[in-house]
Each structure stands twice: as structure tokens, then as C-alpha cells.
Design an enzyme around this catalytic site. Structure first.
Site, PDB file in Angstrom:
ATOM      1  N   ASP A 162     -24.052  64.145 -42.177  1.00 17.33           N
ATOM      2  CA  ASP A 162     -24.699  63.263 -41.205  1.00 17.33           C
ATOM      3  C   ASP A 162     -25.738  62.375 -41.889  1.00 17.33           C
ATOM      4  O   ASP A 162     -26.204  62.683 -42.991  1.00 17.33           O
ATOM      5  CB  ASP A 162     -25.403  64.087 -40.117  1.00 17.33           C
ATOM      6  CG  ASP A 162     -24.408  64.821 -39.230  1.00 17.33           C
ATOM      7  OD1 ASP A 162     -23.237  64.429 -39.209  1.00 17.33           O
ATOM      8  OD2 ASP A 162     -24.833  65.786 -38.577  1.00 17.33           O
TER       9      ASP A 162
HETATM   10  N1  URA Z   1     -23.437  70.110 -39.833  1.00 18.39           N
HETATM   11  C1  URA Z   1     -24.225  69.166 -39.292  1.00 18.39           C
HETATM   12  O1  URA Z   1     -24.699  69.300 -38.173  1.00 18.39           O
HETATM   13  N2  URA Z   1     -24.488  68.070 -40.038  1.00 18.39           N
HETATM   14  C2  URA Z   1     -24.021  67.884 -41.289  1.00 18.39           C
HETATM   15  O2  URA Z   1     -24.317  66.868 -41.929  1.00 18.39           O
HETATM   16  C3  URA Z   1     -23.202  68.892 -41.834  1.00 18.39           C
HETATM   17  C4  URA Z   1     -22.918  69.995 -41.089  1.00 18.39           C
END
Ligand code: URA
Length: 229
Positions: free
Chosen positions: A101
Site C-alpha cells: 500500500d
Molecule cells: N497488508 C496491508 O494492509 N497493506 C500492505 O501494504 C500489505 C499487506
């Protein structure tokens, strides 16, 4: 190495002649005409002089320390992308073997080898991904047990695979997942109404983020690291 030096070493032409070849647009790097004698080229990129192939493009495997605020995509209208962190001569054909993310930091893999990346990303591979998680509130005592049993995600109509939670201290834990659902870590802690304030991926399978890489930096994988997947 600089492009003019590469051509000098790999052809019989003099330094002056190489300058002319470049100025005449007779050299291509990664398929594009290159006129800049100082362009940095590495052992991965395809280099041609007229119809002569001076260097083949090779498979490329990189680990990147993704910083926060950079998007896990090859193109984006609003944000800088992880590809923007890679020099143009290395970018050709690169794609991401998994995503993080926008705010998440840590280990991200990039390659031009689709077979290799598929072995990492396909759901059946069940490769462990290890995250260091910081939460707004203290982690509830039964969290590890709930994560081990799995949490129902209504949107996908699935129950998450058993995950391992290791407590570091009240607000910090290490979570190992064997799958990669959308926002999975945040949604799992969301089950407890506990917001994830920082998320960092430390490891994918047997591959750990190189502690020497500051956020935004990358390096090629070693042969042993490539062979892990
Ligand atoms: N889970 C999440 O919520 N975000 C990420 O970037 C990776 C795994």
C-alpha cells in the site's frame, strides 16, 4: 559504466569515432536511440550499434526498499511510482512481484522475468510474507489466536489462511501471512478496531530486506537470492 566507454571497449572504434556514432543516432539502449555519452549502462540492458548487438538484455531481479508515499505501480497520475526510483536503463520490461500500500514501507521485488514473479505471487505458492506492524491501540490478548484461526472477509467471501502473530511489545508485532489479500493486514487488525499506523514488510519467503538499503534504494538480487523462488 558510461555508454561511450562501453562502446569503446566493445568495438574497434576510437573515442572520437564513438562520439560521432552517438551524435549520428546509431546507438540504441533498451531499444531507444541514445546520444548521451555519459549515460550510465549496466550489464542488464540491451545495447545495439546499427544492426549489431553489443549486449543482450538479461533477466533483471531487484529488491527495493519501498518508502512511504510511493505507489506500487509502474504508472500513476498522482504519485511517484516505485519504477520512478529505478534508473531508466533498468526499467524496460520491469514489473512488480507483489504490491504494498501507499503508506507501507519495506521489501518489494521487481523483475522482467514473469515466470519468476508468478512463483512468488500466485496464491497456490503460499510464500510467507513477514510484516512489522505498529498499531494505534495495544494488541488485544486473543489476537494471535483469532489470526491463527482466520478472519472472515465478507467482500471476498473467504476466511483468511492461518497467520502467525508474534508480540514485540504492546503496540508492535510481527505478522506472517501466507497469502496477499487487499489491505489484508489492516483489515485483520480492523477486526479488533485497532488501526495499523505503520506497516513494514521485512521478508518474503527466505529473502530479507537488506539492512544496508535505505528507503528508496534498491539492489540486484544475488544468484542465491534469485534461486530462492
Ligand atoms: N497488508 C496491508 O494492509 N497493506 C500492505 O501494504 C500489505 C499487506
Amino acid at each position: 559504466m558510461q555508454l561511450n566507454r562501453f562502446i569503446q571497449i566493445n568495438t574497434p572504434f576510437s573515442r572520437r569515432h564513438v562520439k560521432c556514432l552517438l551524435a549520428e543516432g546509431r546507438v540504441r539502449v533498451a531499444g531507444h536511440i541514445a546520444t548521451d555519452a555519459n549515460l550510465e549502462v549496466d550489464r542488464f540492458v540491451r545495447i545495439e550499434l546499427d544492426d549489431q548487438l553489443l549486449q543482450e538484455s538479461k533477466s533483471c531481479y531487484l529488491m527495493l526498499h519501498k518508502p512511504a508515499g510511493v505507489v506500487s505501480a509502474t504508472e500513476h497520475t498522482e504519485h511517484q511510482t516505485v519504477i520512478d526510483l529505478i534508473p531508466p536503463t533498468l526499467r524496460q520490461g520491469l514489473h512488480l512481484a507483489g504490491r504494498l500500500d501507499l503508506k507501507t514501507t519495506g521489501l518489494l521485488l521487481l523483475t522482467n522475468d514473469g515466470h519468476w514473479s508468478r512463483r512468488i505471487t500466485q496464491p497456490t505458492s503460499k510464500i510467507a510474507k513477514v510484516y512489522r506492524v505498529t498499531t494505534q491501540d495495544a494488541v488485544a490478548a486473543n489476537t494471535a489466536e483469532v489470526f491463527r484461526q482466520g478472519i472472515y472477509f465478507g467482500y471476498e467471501d473467504i476466511t483468511t489462511q492461518p497467520a502467525e502473530l508474534e508480540r514485540i511489545d504492546s503496540h508492535h508485532s510481527r505478522l506472517t501471512l501466507y497469502e496477499g489479500r487487499y489491505h489484508q493486514v489492516k483489515r485483520m487488525f480492523g477486526y479488533f478496531n485497532n488501526e495499523v499506523t505503520e506497516l513494514h514488510r521485512e521478508q518474503i519467503g527466505g529473502l530479507t530486506l537488506d539492512a544496508q538499503l535505505p528507503p528508496g534504494a534498491f539492489r540486484p538480487l544475488t544468484d542465491d537470492e534469485i534461486a530462492l523462488f
